[in-house]
Design a protein around this motif. Sequence first.
Motif, PDB file in Angstrom:
ATOM      1  N   ILE A  35      40.878  79.000  16.076  1.00  0.00           N
ATOM      2  CA  ILE A  35      40.839  78.318  14.991  1.00  0.00           C
ATOM      3  C   ILE A  35      42.088  78.661  14.281  1.00  0.00           C
ATOM      4  O   ILE A  35      42.519  77.937  12.990  1.00  0.00           O
ATOM      5  CB  ILE A  35      39.680  79.043  14.183  1.00  0.00           C
TER       6      ILE A  35
ATOM      7  N   ALA B  95      44.211  75.761  15.160  1.00  0.00           N
ATOM      8  CA  ALA B  95      43.672  74.506  14.479  1.00  0.00           C
ATOM      9  C   ALA B  95      44.003  74.416  12.937  1.00  0.00           C
ATOM     10  O   ALA B  95      44.385  73.318  12.540  1.00  0.00           O
ATOM     11  CB  ALA B  95      42.210  74.443  14.607  1.00  0.00           C
ATOM     12  N   LYS B  96      44.158  75.346  12.388  1.00  0.00           N
ATOM     13  CA  LYS B  96      44.409  75.507  10.866  1.00  0.00           C
ATOM     14  C   LYS B  96      46.102  75.256  10.642  1.00  0.00           C
ATOM     15  O   LYS B  96      46.447  74.394   9.985  1.00  0.00           O
ATOM     16  CB  LYS B  96      44.139  76.711  10.216  1.00  0.00           C
TER      17      LYS B  96
ATOM     18  N   ASP C  88      41.417  68.488  13.840  1.00  0.00           N
ATOM     19  CA  ASP C  88      39.681  68.822  13.802  1.00  0.00           C
ATOM     20  C   ASP C  88      39.148  68.849  15.103  1.00  0.00           C
ATOM     21  O   ASP C  88      38.141  69.713  15.343  1.00  0.00           O
ATOM     22  CB  ASP C  88      39.220  67.445  12.993  1.00  0.00           C
TER      23      ASP C  88
ATOM     24  N   ARG D 260      39.275  72.638  15.929  1.00  0.00           N
ATOM     25  CA  ARG D 260      38.721  73.220  14.994  1.00  0.00           C
ATOM     26  C   ARG D 260      37.172  73.175  15.444  1.00  0.00           C
ATOM     27  O   ARG D 260      36.412  74.182  15.516  1.00  0.00           O
ATOM     28  CB  ARG D 260      38.612  72.653  13.552  1.00  0.00           C
TER      29      ARG D 260
ATOM     30  N   ALA E 120      36.864  75.457  18.263  1.00  0.00           N
ATOM     31  CA  ALA E 120      36.821  76.696  17.744  1.00  0.00           C
ATOM     32  C   ALA E 120      35.201  77.164  17.334  1.00  0.00           C
ATOM     33  O   ALA E 120      35.012  78.651  17.750  1.00  0.00           O
ATOM     34  CB  ALA E 120      37.809  76.914  16.683  1.00  0.00           C
ATOM     35  N   TRP E 121      34.676  76.450  16.785  1.00  0.00           N
ATOM     36  CA  TRP E 121      33.203  76.851  16.316  1.00  0.00           C
ATOM     37  C   TRP E 121      32.603  76.642  17.522  1.00  0.00           C
ATOM     38  O   TRP E 121      31.283  77.401  17.463  1.00  0.00           O
ATOM     39  CB  TRP E 121      32.842  75.901  15.261  1.00  0.00           C
TER      40      TRP E 121
ATOM     41  N   SER F 131      41.095  62.716  12.548  1.00  0.00           N
ATOM     42  CA  SER F 131      41.588  63.964  11.781  1.00  0.00           C
ATOM     43  C   SER F 131      42.672  63.842  10.804  1.00  0.00           C
ATOM     44  O   SER F 131      43.051  64.772   9.975  1.00  0.00           O
ATOM     45  CB  SER F 131      42.485  64.942  12.963  1.00  0.00           C
TER      46      SER F 131
END
Length: 298
Positions: free
Chosen positions: A136, A139-140, A145, A148, A151-152, A241
Amino acid sequence: MNDTQKTAVKVSALTIAANTALALLKLFAGVFAHSRALVSDAIHSASDVFSTLIVIVGVKIAGKKADSSHPYGHERFECIAAMLLSFVLALTGLGVGYDGIKSAFASQQRAAPSAIALGAALVSVAVKEWMYRFTIKAAKRIGSDALRADAWHHRSDSLSSVGSFAGVLGARLGCTMLDPLASAVISIFILKAAFDIFKDCTDKMTDRACDEQTISAMREVIMGCSGVICVTSLRTRQFGSRAYVDVDICADGSLTLFEAHDIALCVHDSIERRFVQVKHCMVHVDPVRITKHIDKKD
């Protein structure tokens, strides 16, 4: 390959290695410790390897420059790859859930999982939570995206491993049905991840607008440009994205074409510089007649 792609591929390669090792560890522990929940969790981790490969392919294709056949770029290919990932995850979740429920209500006697299953589950929780935080953060930093979502996915794995630990612990305390039931609960996490990824993809494939907070921030940036009287229209649409912005502004109609162009250029550059996810900002200037009031003395 640009820096964004290099970062995404580097992070993905590391998570593939970690997921492979984790899947083998949980599979070994699940088989030898007689834990169906841990075996199901191992399948989940193995599916993550495949999902991350899809992310890598999607990021690479999405990063290709615009050409004659795709003049607006290839960003939506990342959504297509992620959508395929959601289908694979959904099938995996359904299979794990069905197997867990069938085992929970089977008549055969089940042996309680051994202590090794508890240790493997705890290792899984720790590693997956680290993978979530590592991914994450990347990703930031690059505004991806796909990373991200991945990551989730790691975070959902961490939660499912908590379910595995609870199921194994419950089974060792005498309620052996909890282990296969925990396997069924894990399937819910997999299905939830699949649904979230699919919804995010459909939003970006159907020109969904950016969130209200982002749009409000864009208005502030536009009004901060010298010469802008007001914003008459601000439309955004997500494109993979990235995002496109179309804005209509009002400026003094007595300005020269060069001066009006400079105002539009300020808006264009400010939006693309401030919001890294914006691929292109189109600015239209509407002229406004400015009436000057002159005070007359009697």
